[in-house]
Write a protein that holds these residues in place. Structure first.
Motif, PDB file in Angstrom:
ATOM      1  N   SER A  11     -46.611 -45.197  21.194  1.00  0.00           N
ATOM      2  CA  SER A  11     -47.112 -44.529  22.383  1.00  0.00           C
ATOM      3  C   SER A  11     -48.396 -43.785  22.018  1.00  0.00           C
ATOM      4  CB  SER A  11     -46.079 -43.528  22.893  1.00  0.00           C
ATOM      5  OG  SER A  11     -45.988 -42.452  21.975  1.00  0.00           O
ATOM      6  N   HIS A  12     -49.118 -43.381  23.038  1.00  0.00           N
ATOM      7  CA  HIS A  12     -50.347 -42.628  22.819  1.00  0.00           C
ATOM      8  C   HIS A  12     -50.047 -41.348  22.038  1.00  0.00           C
ATOM      9  CE1 HIS A  12     -54.373 -41.292  23.422  1.00  0.00           C
ATOM     10  NE2 HIS A  12     -54.005 -40.231  24.099  1.00  0.00           N
ATOM     11  N   GLN A  13     -48.953 -40.658  22.436  1.00  0.00           N
ATOM     12  CA  GLN A  13     -48.620 -39.399  21.780  1.00  0.00           C
ATOM     13  C   GLN A  13     -48.348 -39.604  20.289  1.00  0.00           C
ATOM     14  OE1 GLN A  13     -48.886 -36.288  22.973  1.00  0.00           O
ATOM     15  NE2 GLN A  13     -48.525 -35.759  20.843  1.00  0.00           N
ATOM     16  N   SER A  14     -47.600 -40.650  19.965  1.00  0.00           N
ATOM     17  CA  SER A  14     -47.287 -40.813  18.542  1.00  0.00           C
ATOM     18  C   SER A  14     -48.535 -41.221  17.760  1.00  0.00           C
ATOM     19  CB  SER A  14     -46.138 -41.798  18.343  1.00  0.00           C
ATOM     20  OG  SER A  14     -46.563 -43.109  18.588  1.00  0.00           O
ATOM     21  N   GLU A  15     -49.467 -41.878  18.423  1.00  0.00           N
ATOM     22  CA  GLU A  15     -50.726 -42.164  17.728  1.00  0.00           C
ATOM     23  C   GLU A  15     -51.473 -40.870  17.434  1.00  0.00           C
ATOM     24  OE1 GLU A  15     -53.358 -45.176  19.023  1.00  0.00           O
ATOM     25  OE2 GLU A  15     -51.772 -46.671  19.240  1.00  0.00           O
ATOM     26  N   ASP A  17     -50.035 -38.028  16.936  1.00  0.00           N
ATOM     27  CA  ASP A  17     -49.289 -37.407  15.833  1.00  0.00           C
ATOM     28  C   ASP A  17     -49.729 -37.996  14.502  1.00  0.00           C
ATOM     29  OD1 ASP A  17     -47.928 -35.876  17.618  1.00  0.00           O
ATOM     30  OD2 ASP A  17     -46.101 -37.085  17.614  1.00  0.00           O
ATOM     31  N   VAL A  18     -49.925 -39.303  14.500  1.00  0.00           N
ATOM     32  CA  VAL A  18     -50.351 -39.967  13.269  1.00  0.00           C
ATOM     33  C   VAL A  18     -51.714 -39.432  12.849  1.00  0.00           C
ATOM     34  CG1 VAL A  18     -51.086 -42.160  12.250  1.00  0.00           C
ATOM     35  CG2 VAL A  18     -49.004 -42.067  13.628  1.00  0.00           C
ATOM     36  N   VAL A  19     -52.621 -39.291  13.836  1.00  0.00           N
ATOM     37  CA  VAL A  19     -53.951 -38.767  13.541  1.00  0.00           C
ATOM     38  C   VAL A  19     -53.847 -37.346  13.001  1.00  0.00           C
ATOM     39  CG1 VAL A  19     -56.150 -38.062  14.553  1.00  0.00           C
ATOM     40  CG2 VAL A  19     -55.153 -40.257  15.174  1.00  0.00           C
ATOM     41  N   LEU A  25     -53.033 -34.279   5.918  1.00  0.00           N
ATOM     42  CA  LEU A  25     -53.009 -34.850   4.580  1.00  0.00           C
ATOM     43  C   LEU A  25     -54.400 -34.778   3.952  1.00  0.00           C
ATOM     44  CD1 LEU A  25     -51.092 -36.247   2.622  1.00  0.00           C
ATOM     45  CD2 LEU A  25     -51.790 -38.438   3.595  1.00  0.00           C
ATOM     46  N   LEU A  26     -55.398 -35.183   4.723  1.00  0.00           N
ATOM     47  CA  LEU A  26     -56.787 -35.122   4.241  1.00  0.00           C
ATOM     48  C   LEU A  26     -57.147 -33.704   3.830  1.00  0.00           C
ATOM     49  CD1 LEU A  26     -59.341 -37.164   6.405  1.00  0.00           C
ATOM     50  CD2 LEU A  26     -58.684 -37.519   4.032  1.00  0.00           C
ATOM     51  N   SER A  72     -65.572 -41.423   4.436  1.00  0.00           N
ATOM     52  CA  SER A  72     -66.842 -41.069   5.072  1.00  0.00           C
ATOM     53  C   SER A  72     -66.890 -39.595   5.446  1.00  0.00           C
ATOM     54  CB  SER A  72     -67.035 -41.915   6.330  1.00  0.00           C
ATOM     55  OG  SER A  72     -68.099 -41.382   7.097  1.00  0.00           O
ATOM     56  N   PRO A  73     -68.065 -38.967   5.288  1.00  0.00           N
ATOM     57  CA  PRO A  73     -68.209 -37.575   5.735  1.00  0.00           C
ATOM     58  C   PRO A  73     -67.944 -37.418   7.240  1.00  0.00           C
ATOM     59  CG  PRO A  73     -70.356 -38.502   5.112  1.00  0.00           C
ATOM     60  CD  PRO A  73     -69.309 -39.475   4.675  1.00  0.00           C
ATOM     61  N   VAL A  74     -68.141 -38.484   7.988  1.00  0.00           N
ATOM     62  CA  VAL A  74     -67.856 -38.421   9.425  1.00  0.00           C
ATOM     63  C   VAL A  74     -66.371 -38.100   9.644  1.00  0.00           C
ATOM     64  CG1 VAL A  74     -67.857 -39.748  11.584  1.00  0.00           C
ATOM     65  CG2 VAL A  74     -69.722 -40.026   9.951  1.00  0.00           C
ATOM     66  N   GLU A  75     -65.528 -38.555   8.691  1.00  0.00           N
ATOM     67  CA  GLU A  75     -64.095 -38.264   8.774  1.00  0.00           C
ATOM     68  C   GLU A  75     -63.746 -36.896   8.216  1.00  0.00           C
ATOM     69  OE1 GLU A  75     -60.896 -41.063   7.464  1.00  0.00           O
ATOM     70  OE2 GLU A  75     -62.608 -42.437   7.382  1.00  0.00           O
TER      71      GLU A  75
END
Ligand code: C2E
Ligand code: CA
Ligand code: CA
Ligand code: CA
Length: 278
Positions: A11-15, A17-19, A25-26, A72-75
């Motif tokens: 679902s959009h919501q779980s995506e 959450d993944v982000v 983590l990053l 990437s620095p963009v991330e």
């Protein structure tokens, strides 16, 4: 997104959450990365269009992650902005770039680039005492203030707090101020009346379509007129072809940056042949 239809079933919501999980983590890994030296600074030439001389370089940060590879620095810059680590990372980038500028100066003399351009993010600019940080880095490395350019964006300057005063303080030190991604904000021209500016970095989006007669060329022309009228230096960003370089030169641009002249690398070649310009 539609292009994932049938491939992913989350679902959009779980995506989201993944982000969010990915960002957390990053953020944690970035702390370790700073401590174990996984960040590097690379340098991209900014050249003089009339003669191809490399007049300055822009410092750009890189993260060589042990398992993910290149991030990437963009991330990671936005994540570092959010968790505040950009303050420490940014100070390290500034020290590294200024120290490098002094090394080139000692090694190459006149062949060294005249200026080092360093990106500063909103959070750094909003940090009380940021101008003092810059002053102490200059003192510690021995780099003259006039050899440093600080690149700021409109968003960073309007970030609130003491940012405008900080930019003024930096300018007082003798540091040059560049407006990055110029023309893409809401109040690019207004900003020129708010802070002292020395360099306009005309965004790649205006350079991209420049060889086709149309809006991009009209805007690029207007921007060089503003720049010349105010006695500023304009740098055309993201120049990828000889045709774009030639057109910019024709429109009156004297400085440009982009893959056509050189990608960001650890050790640009300053002593070799002049960059082929047009
Ligand atoms: P920016 O400051 O606008 O930097 C220019 C970006 O365009 C760089 O991407 C550069 O590698 C890329 N570029 C240069 N010439 C060309 C070209 O001809 N074509 C194309 N397609 N791209 C070109 P990079 O290094 O991935 O950095 C992306 C952004 O991340 C930067 O945009 C800046 O906003 C941020 N950033 C990078 N390094 C730092 C840093 O040390 N500190 C801070 N605060 N932000 C940084
Ligand atoms: Ca920049
Ligand atoms: Ca830019
Ligand atoms: Ca940009």
């Amino acid at each position: 997104a539609a292009k994932h239809a049938g491939v992913r079933h989350r679902s959009h919501q779980s995506e989201l959450d993944v982000v969010a999980g990915e960002q957390a983590l990053l953020a944690a890994e970035m702390r370790a990365a700073l401590d174990t030296g996984q960040f590097r600074v690379v340098y991209q030439p900014i050249v003089s269009l009339p003669d191809g001389r490399i007049v300055s370089v822009e410092a750009l940060v890189r993260w060589e992650h042990p398992t993910r590879g290149f991030v990437s620095p963009v991330e990671f810059i936005p994540v570092a902005e959010q968790n505040g680590l950009i303050v420490e990372l940014g100070a390290w980038i500034l020290r590294t770039a200024c120290a490098q500028a002094v090394m080139w100066r000692n090694e190459l003399g006149e062949a060294a680039p005249e200026r080092m351009s360093v990106n500063v993010s909103a959070r750094q600019l909003a940090e009380p005492g940021f101008a003092d940080v810059v002053a102490s880095v200059l003192a510690w490395t021995g780099l003259g203030a006039r050899h440093l350019i600080v690149e700021v964006t409109e968003t960073a300057v309007f970030g609130g707090g003491q940012t405008v005063q900080t930019v003024k303080d930096l300018h007082e030190l003798g540091v040059k101020i560049a407006l990055d991604d110029f023309g893409t904000g809401h109040s690019s021209l207004g900003l020129l009346q708010t802070i002292p500016v020395d360099v306009l970095k005309v965004d790649k989006s205006f350079v991209d379509g420049i060889t086709m007669a149309g809006r991009h060329a009209v805007i690029a022309t207007a921007l060089i007129q503003v720049s010349n009228g105010l006695g500023l230096m304009a740098v055309a960003e993201g120049v990828e072809t000889a045709e774009q370089a030639a057109e910019l030169h024709r429109l009156g641009y004297r400085l440009a940056q982009g893959y056509h002249f050189g990608r960001p690398v650890a050790e640009p070649d300053f002593t070799g042949a002049r960059v082929a310009v047009v």
